[in-house]
Design an enzyme around this catalytic site. Structure first.
Site, short mmCIF file in Angstrom:
data_model
loop_
_atom_site.label_atom_id
_atom_site.label_comp_id
_atom_site.label_asym_id
_atom_site.label_seq_id
_atom_site.Cartn_x
_atom_site.Cartn_y
_atom_site.Cartn_z
N SER A 108 0.83 -1.21 0.00
CA SER A 108 0.00 0.00 0.00
C SER A 108 0.86 1.26 0.00
CB SER A 108 -0.91 0.03 1.24
OG SER A 108 -1.76 -1.08 1.27
N1 SAH Z 1 -0.85 -4.75 4.10
C1 SAH Z 1 -0.25 -5.07 2.82
C2 SAH Z 1 -1.16 -4.70 1.68
C3 SAH Z 1 -1.21 -5.81 0.68
S1 SAH Z 1 -2.46 -5.68 -0.57
C4 SAH Z 1 1.12 -4.44 2.69
O1 SAH Z 1 1.45 -3.53 3.49
O2 SAH Z 1 1.90 -4.85 1.83
C5 SAH Z 1 -3.78 -6.63 0.11
C6 SAH Z 1 -3.48 -8.08 0.49
O3 SAH Z 1 -4.74 -8.70 0.86
C7 SAH Z 1 -2.93 -8.95 -0.65
O4 SAH Z 1 -1.72 -9.53 -0.21
C8 SAH Z 1 -4.01 -10.01 -0.87
O5 SAH Z 1 -3.50 -11.27 -1.25
C9 SAH Z 1 -4.69 -10.06 0.49
N2 SAH Z 1 -6.05 -10.58 0.48
C10 SAH Z 1 -7.01 -10.46 -0.46
N3 SAH Z 1 -8.14 -11.10 -0.10
C11 SAH Z 1 -7.89 -11.65 1.13
C12 SAH Z 1 -8.66 -12.44 2.05
N4 SAH Z 1 -9.92 -12.82 1.78
N5 SAH Z 1 -8.08 -12.81 3.21
C13 SAH Z 1 -6.80 -12.44 3.52
N6 SAH Z 1 -6.02 -11.71 2.69
C14 SAH Z 1 -6.56 -11.32 1.52
#
Ligand code: SAH
Length: 213
Positions: free
Chosen positions: A64
Site C-alpha cells: 500500500s
Molecule cells: N498490508 C499489505 C497490503 C497488501 S495488498 C502491505 O502492506 O503490503 C492486500 C493483500 O490482501 C494482498 O496480499 C491479498 O493477497 C490479500 N487478500 C485479499 N483477499 C484476502 C482475504 N480474503 N483474506 C486475507 N487476505 C486477503
C-alpha cells in the site's frame, strides 16, 4: 540490501510529505520513519520505496501507499499492547508498522506464495507477529477474538460480519468498502449490539477476495 543513512534521509522526506497531506499522529509518523520500506520490496525497486505510491509485490498484489498505511493506522488509534488483527498481510509492511507501535499483531493472508515469501522475510528481519495465518480474512480469527482493532488492507465489496463480532466493545474496524473505488470506513463498536460508522474518504485497493467453495 541494508538500511543506510541515504534511506533514512529519503524516509524523512516522505514523512514531511505525508505530514503535509494531513497525518498528525506523532507515533504513526515515527513508525513510518523507522520501518525500512525498501526492504519489503524486491531488490532493484528501492528507488521507488520512498515515493508516496503503491507498488507491485508478488502474486499480483501491491504494497500500500505510505500515506494510506499512515492514514489507516492513525484511524485505528493503536496503543502499546493493543491486540490488532490485520487482514491482507501482503509484503508485511503494514504489519511492521503496527509492531513498531508495540501492538500484538495477528495477521492473515490468503495467497499461499505471498504467505510463504513474507513468512521467510519476517523470520529474516526478526519481525514477530503474535500469529501469522494463511487463511481467509472474511472469517477473521474467531479463536483469538476479541480485538482492540481490526485493519483490512484490501478493498471489501461488503463488511464481513465476523469482523464486527470479533471487535471488543470500544474497538475499531478500519475497512475500505467498495468495488472499483472504496470508501474508507471507521466502525466503532459502542456496545454489545451497537456500532458507529464514519466515512473517511476515497481510496483504491486491490480486492479482498472471497473464496468460492
Ligand atoms: N498490508 C499489505 C497490503 C497488501 S495488498 C502491505 O502492506 O503490503 C492486500 C493483500 O490482501 C494482498 O496480499 C491479498 O493477497 C490479500 N487478500 C485479499 N483477499 C484476502 C482475504 N480474503 N483474506 C486475507 N487476505 C486477503
Amino acid at each position: 540490501m541494508r538500511d543506510t543513512l541515504k534511506h533514512q534521509g529519503k524516509r524523512n522526506q516522505l514523512l514531511e510529505l505525508i505530514a503535509s497531506k494531513g497525518i498528525r499522529d506523532k507515533s504513526v509518523l515515527a513508525a513510518i520513519g523507522a520501518v525500512p520500506r525498501h526492504l519489503f520490496m524486491d531488490s532493484g525497486f528501492e528507488d521507488h520505496a520512498y515515493q508516496d505510491k503503491a507498488f507491485p509485490i508478488a502474486a499480483g498484489q501491491t504494497i500500500s501507499q505510505p500515506y494510506t498505511v499512515a492514514y489507516q493506522t492513525e484511524l485505528l488509534q493503536v496503543k502499546p499492547g493493543d491486540k490488532i488483527l490485520e487482514i491482507g498481510t501482503g509484503s508485511g509492511y503494514q504489519t511492521a508498522v503496527l509492531l513498531r507501535l508495540k501492538a500484538k499483531v495477528y495477521t492473515v493472508e490468503r495467497q499461499l506464495s505471498l504467505y510463504k515469501k513474507t513468512s521467510l522475510f519476517f523470520k529474516k528481519m526478526g519481525y514477530r507477529p503474535k500469529r501469522y495465518v494463511f487463511g481467509d480474512g472474511y472469517k477473521g480469527l474467531p479463536e483469538d477474538a476479541p480485538f482492540d482493532g481490526i485493519l483490512v488492507t484490501a478493498g471489501a465489496p461488503r463488511i464481513p460480519k465476523p469482523l464486527l463480532s470479533q471487535l471488543r466493545v470500544g474497538g475499531r474496524l478500519v475497512i475500505p468498502v467498495g468495488e472499483e473505488e472504496q470508501t474508507m470506513m471507521l466502525i466503532t463498536r459502542t456496545s454489545e449490539k451497537e456500532f458507529q460508522r464514519r466515512e473517511c474518504g476515497s481510496f483504491r485497493f486491490v480486492p479482498l477476495l472471497e473464496d468460492k467453495n
